[in-house]
Design a protein around this motif. Sequence first.
Motif, PDB file in Angstrom:
ATOM      1  N   GLY A   1      12.566  15.670   0.776  1.00  0.00           N
ATOM      2  CA  GLY A   1      11.824  15.975  -0.439  1.00  0.00           C
ATOM      3  C   GLY A   1      10.418  15.429  -0.331  1.00  0.00           C
ATOM      4  O   GLY A   1      10.075  14.773   0.658  1.00  0.00           O
ATOM      5  N   PRO A   2       9.566  15.676  -1.328  1.00  0.00           N
ATOM      6  CA  PRO A   2       8.209  15.134  -1.289  1.00  0.00           C
ATOM      7  C   PRO A   2       8.232  13.615  -1.292  1.00  0.00           C
ATOM      8  O   PRO A   2       9.220  12.989  -1.693  1.00  0.00           O
ATOM      9  CB  PRO A   2       7.564  15.677  -2.570  1.00  0.00           C
ATOM     10  CG  PRO A   2       8.709  16.007  -3.465  1.00  0.00           C
ATOM     11  CD  PRO A   2       9.840  16.415  -2.573  1.00  0.00           C
ATOM     12  N   CYS A   3       7.149  13.022  -0.822  1.00  0.00           N
ATOM     13  CA  CYS A   3       7.012  11.570  -0.790  1.00  0.00           C
ATOM     14  C   CYS A   3       5.994  11.134  -1.832  1.00  0.00           C
ATOM     15  O   CYS A   3       5.194  11.948  -2.314  1.00  0.00           O
ATOM     16  CB  CYS A   3       6.583  11.111   0.601  1.00  0.00           C
ATOM     17  SG  CYS A   3       7.761  11.555   1.915  1.00  0.00           S
ATOM     18  N   LEU A   4       6.017   9.846  -2.168  1.00  0.00           N
ATOM     19  CA  LEU A   4       5.105   9.320  -3.187  1.00  0.00           C
ATOM     20  C   LEU A   4       4.701   7.902  -2.815  1.00  0.00           C
ATOM     21  O   LEU A   4       5.541   7.115  -2.371  1.00  0.00           O
ATOM     22  CB  LEU A   4       5.782   9.353  -4.555  1.00  0.00           C
ATOM     23  CG  LEU A   4       4.980   8.862  -5.757  1.00  0.00           C
ATOM     24  CD1 LEU A   4       5.303   9.718  -6.992  1.00  0.00           C
ATOM     25  CD2 LEU A   4       5.281   7.392  -6.085  1.00  0.00           C
ATOM     26  N   GLU A   5       3.411   7.621  -2.972  1.00  0.00           N
ATOM     27  CA  GLU A   5       2.936   6.248  -2.787  1.00  0.00           C
ATOM     28  C   GLU A   5       2.282   5.762  -4.067  1.00  0.00           C
ATOM     29  O   GLU A   5       1.650   6.538  -4.786  1.00  0.00           O
ATOM     30  CB  GLU A   5       1.967   6.134  -1.609  1.00  0.00           C
ATOM     31  CG  GLU A   5       0.584   6.700  -1.841  1.00  0.00           C
ATOM     32  CD  GLU A   5      -0.411   6.294  -0.756  1.00  0.00           C
ATOM     33  OE1 GLU A   5      -0.077   5.476   0.110  1.00  0.00           O
ATOM     34  OE2 GLU A   5      -1.540   6.815  -0.795  1.00  0.00           O
TER      35      GLU A   5
ATOM     36  N   GLY B   1      -7.277   5.228   1.010  1.00  0.00           N
ATOM     37  CA  GLY B   1      -6.521   6.277   1.681  1.00  0.00           C
ATOM     38  C   GLY B   1      -5.964   5.957   3.053  1.00  0.00           C
ATOM     39  O   GLY B   1      -5.474   6.865   3.730  1.00  0.00           O
ATOM     40  N   LYS B   2      -5.987   4.703   3.478  1.00  0.00           N
ATOM     41  CA  LYS B   2      -5.485   4.396   4.824  1.00  0.00           C
ATOM     42  C   LYS B   2      -3.993   4.716   4.943  1.00  0.00           C
ATOM     43  O   LYS B   2      -3.585   5.461   5.847  1.00  0.00           O
ATOM     44  CB  LYS B   2      -5.752   2.931   5.171  1.00  0.00           C
ATOM     45  CG  LYS B   2      -5.250   2.536   6.559  1.00  0.00           C
ATOM     46  CD  LYS B   2      -5.781   1.182   7.011  1.00  0.00           C
ATOM     47  CE  LYS B   2      -7.210   1.298   7.514  1.00  0.00           C
ATOM     48  NZ  LYS B   2      -7.659   0.053   8.199  1.00  0.00           N
ATOM     49  N   SER B   3      -3.176   4.178   4.044  1.00  0.00           N
ATOM     50  CA  SER B   3      -1.743   4.480   4.099  1.00  0.00           C
ATOM     51  C   SER B   3      -1.493   5.958   3.804  1.00  0.00           C
ATOM     52  O   SER B   3      -0.560   6.564   4.359  1.00  0.00           O
ATOM     53  CB  SER B   3      -0.975   3.611   3.109  1.00  0.00           C
ATOM     54  OG  SER B   3      -1.443   3.803   1.786  1.00  0.00           O
TER      55      SER B   3
ATOM     56  N   PHE C   1       6.688   4.632  -1.505  1.00  0.00           N
ATOM     57  CA  PHE C   1       6.001   3.492  -0.897  1.00  0.00           C
ATOM     58  C   PHE C   1       5.272   2.740  -1.999  1.00  0.00           C
ATOM     59  O   PHE C   1       4.392   3.302  -2.667  1.00  0.00           O
ATOM     60  CB  PHE C   1       5.015   3.979   0.166  1.00  0.00           C
ATOM     61  CG  PHE C   1       4.117   2.904   0.733  1.00  0.00           C
ATOM     62  CD1 PHE C   1       4.631   1.683   1.135  1.00  0.00           C
ATOM     63  CD2 PHE C   1       2.747   3.122   0.875  1.00  0.00           C
ATOM     64  CE1 PHE C   1       3.804   0.688   1.666  1.00  0.00           C
ATOM     65  CE2 PHE C   1       1.919   2.148   1.406  1.00  0.00           C
ATOM     66  CZ  PHE C   1       2.450   0.929   1.801  1.00  0.00           C
ATOM     67  N   ILE C   2       5.630   1.481  -2.215  1.00  0.00           N
ATOM     68  CA  ILE C   2       5.030   0.667  -3.283  1.00  0.00           C
ATOM     69  C   ILE C   2       4.010  -0.286  -2.672  1.00  0.00           C
ATOM     70  O   ILE C   2       4.354  -1.177  -1.897  1.00  0.00           O
ATOM     71  CB  ILE C   2       6.103  -0.115  -4.057  1.00  0.00           C
ATOM     72  CG1 ILE C   2       7.096   0.844  -4.718  1.00  0.00           C
ATOM     73  CG2 ILE C   2       5.440  -1.006  -5.110  1.00  0.00           C
ATOM     74  CD1 ILE C   2       8.228   0.153  -5.468  1.00  0.00           C
TER      75      ILE C   2
ATOM     76  N   LEU D   1      12.767   3.650   0.703  1.00  0.00           N
ATOM     77  CA  LEU D   1      11.925   2.801  -0.140  1.00  0.00           C
ATOM     78  C   LEU D   1      11.180   1.854   0.782  1.00  0.00           C
ATOM     79  O   LEU D   1      11.802   1.151   1.594  1.00  0.00           O
ATOM     80  CB  LEU D   1      12.772   2.005  -1.133  1.00  0.00           C
ATOM     81  CG  LEU D   1      12.037   0.893  -1.902  1.00  0.00           C
ATOM     82  CD1 LEU D   1      10.939   1.457  -2.793  1.00  0.00           C
ATOM     83  CD2 LEU D   1      13.027   0.051  -2.712  1.00  0.00           C
ATOM     84  N   ALA D   2       9.862   1.842   0.683  1.00  0.00           N
ATOM     85  CA  ALA D   2       9.030   0.926   1.469  1.00  0.00           C
ATOM     86  C   ALA D   2       8.195   0.091   0.505  1.00  0.00           C
ATOM     87  O   ALA D   2       7.647   0.622  -0.467  1.00  0.00           O
ATOM     88  CB  ALA D   2       8.122   1.708   2.417  1.00  0.00           C
ATOM     89  N   ILE D   3       8.104  -1.210   0.774  1.00  0.00           N
ATOM     90  CA  ILE D   3       7.341  -2.132  -0.073  1.00  0.00           C
ATOM     91  C   ILE D   3       6.423  -2.948   0.822  1.00  0.00           C
ATOM     92  O   ILE D   3       6.886  -3.601   1.761  1.00  0.00           O
ATOM     93  CB  ILE D   3       8.271  -3.069  -0.866  1.00  0.00           C
ATOM     94  CG1 ILE D   3       9.296  -2.276  -1.684  1.00  0.00           C
ATOM     95  CG2 ILE D   3       7.446  -3.973  -1.792  1.00  0.00           C
ATOM     96  CD1 ILE D   3      10.390  -3.136  -2.321  1.00  0.00           C
ATOM     97  N   HIS D   4       5.121  -2.921   0.523  1.00  0.00           N
ATOM     98  CA  HIS D   4       4.146  -3.608   1.369  1.00  0.00           C
ATOM     99  C   HIS D   4       3.870  -5.025   0.866  1.00  0.00           C
ATOM    100  O   HIS D   4       4.028  -5.324  -0.311  1.00  0.00           O
ATOM    101  CB  HIS D   4       2.833  -2.806   1.387  1.00  0.00           C
ATOM    102  CG  HIS D   4       1.884  -3.245   2.447  1.00  0.00           C
ATOM    103  ND1 HIS D   4       0.532  -3.390   2.233  1.00  0.00           N
ATOM    104  CD2 HIS D   4       2.091  -3.575   3.755  1.00  0.00           C
ATOM    105  CE1 HIS D   4      -0.042  -3.781   3.362  1.00  0.00           C
ATOM    106  NE2 HIS D   4       0.878  -3.899   4.293  1.00  0.00           N
ATOM    107  N   ASP D   5       3.430  -5.871   1.791  1.00  0.00           N
ATOM    108  CA  ASP D   5       3.008  -7.247   1.517  1.00  0.00           C
ATOM    109  C   ASP D   5       4.171  -8.145   1.109  1.00  0.00           C
ATOM    110  O   ASP D   5       4.133  -8.828   0.080  1.00  0.00           O
ATOM    111  CB  ASP D   5       1.900  -7.296   0.455  1.00  0.00           C
ATOM    112  CG  ASP D   5       0.581  -6.751   0.976  1.00  0.00           C
ATOM    113  OD1 ASP D   5       0.344  -6.835   2.193  1.00  0.00           O
ATOM    114  OD2 ASP D   5      -0.208  -6.234   0.165  1.00  0.00           O
ATOM    115  N   ILE D   6       5.211  -8.156   1.945  1.00  0.00           N
ATOM    116  CA  ILE D   6       6.363  -9.023   1.712  1.00  0.00           C
ATOM    117  C   ILE D   6       6.100 -10.361   2.397  1.00  0.00           C
ATOM    118  O   ILE D   6       6.027 -10.438   3.622  1.00  0.00           O
ATOM    119  CB  ILE D   6       7.659  -8.391   2.279  1.00  0.00           C
ATOM    120  CG1 ILE D   6       7.870  -6.984   1.717  1.00  0.00           C
ATOM    121  CG2 ILE D   6       8.856  -9.292   1.982  1.00  0.00           C
ATOM    122  CD1 ILE D   6       7.958  -6.911   0.219  1.00  0.00           C
ATOM    123  N   PHE D   7       5.959 -11.416   1.588  1.00  0.00           N
ATOM    124  CA  PHE D   7       5.700 -12.760   2.103  1.00  0.00           C
ATOM    125  C   PHE D   7       6.733 -13.725   1.524  1.00  0.00           C
ATOM    126  O   PHE D   7       6.555 -14.244   0.418  1.00  0.00           O
ATOM    127  CB  PHE D   7       4.293 -13.228   1.725  1.00  0.00           C
ATOM    128  CG  PHE D   7       3.185 -12.438   2.360  1.00  0.00           C
ATOM    129  CD1 PHE D   7       2.874 -12.595   3.706  1.00  0.00           C
ATOM    130  CD2 PHE D   7       2.443 -11.532   1.602  1.00  0.00           C
ATOM    131  CE1 PHE D   7       1.851 -11.873   4.295  1.00  0.00           C
ATOM    132  CE2 PHE D   7       1.412 -10.806   2.182  1.00  0.00           C
ATOM    133  CZ  PHE D   7       1.110 -10.972   3.534  1.00  0.00           C
TER     134      PHE D   7
END
Length: 205
Positions: A35-39, A45-47, A134-135, A161-167
Amino acid sequence: MPVQLPLNIDSVKGFLAPEEGEALYQYALEASQLGPCLEIGSYCGKSTVYLGVACQQNNSVLYAVDHHRGSEEHQLGEEYHDSDLYDDSIQLMDSFKVFRTTMREARLDDTIVPIVAPSAVASRHWATPLGMVFIDGGHSEEAAQTDFRSWVSFIKPGGILAIHDIFPNPEEGGQAPYNIWKLAKASGLFEELPMVNTLGLFRRR
């Protein structure tokens, strides 16, 4: 082999490491067949390029949600403020013009659907099942929790599900993305996938 992109990705402002971008590309290449993707959180616009090129190959689309007024850390006087993206005439940050230029240069105008709105507003009447979310939006606790609550339910079984900046270590970075990563892990809805640098990844059961 590194993904072939239609522009010099290093010329695009952003905070995404190359290996994270390539992981987004590979997962979106698979997920956009569902299906379509969403960020959430496009910035310049890099990602979006990595995700969009993958969606384009499957004749799918990427919904790019961002109010383009910047996160908390982008505001005037804050650590990641960029004066090039500040509109003095209205005294507000505005990344949308640069974002559109990036999409044109990447030849993605037939694939990207920009949604210039806060995440919660964009999701209010959303009904389309998604292959990937993508969050990477605001990093305050409220913003991250809102993004998670607003969009996770739309991911189709088998989707990503992708989540950026996990520290996990608070000394390395903010905890809000890590907190929603923990929510996803504890929810029972997802199979955890290997992390790529600070990119947390899950597959919807």
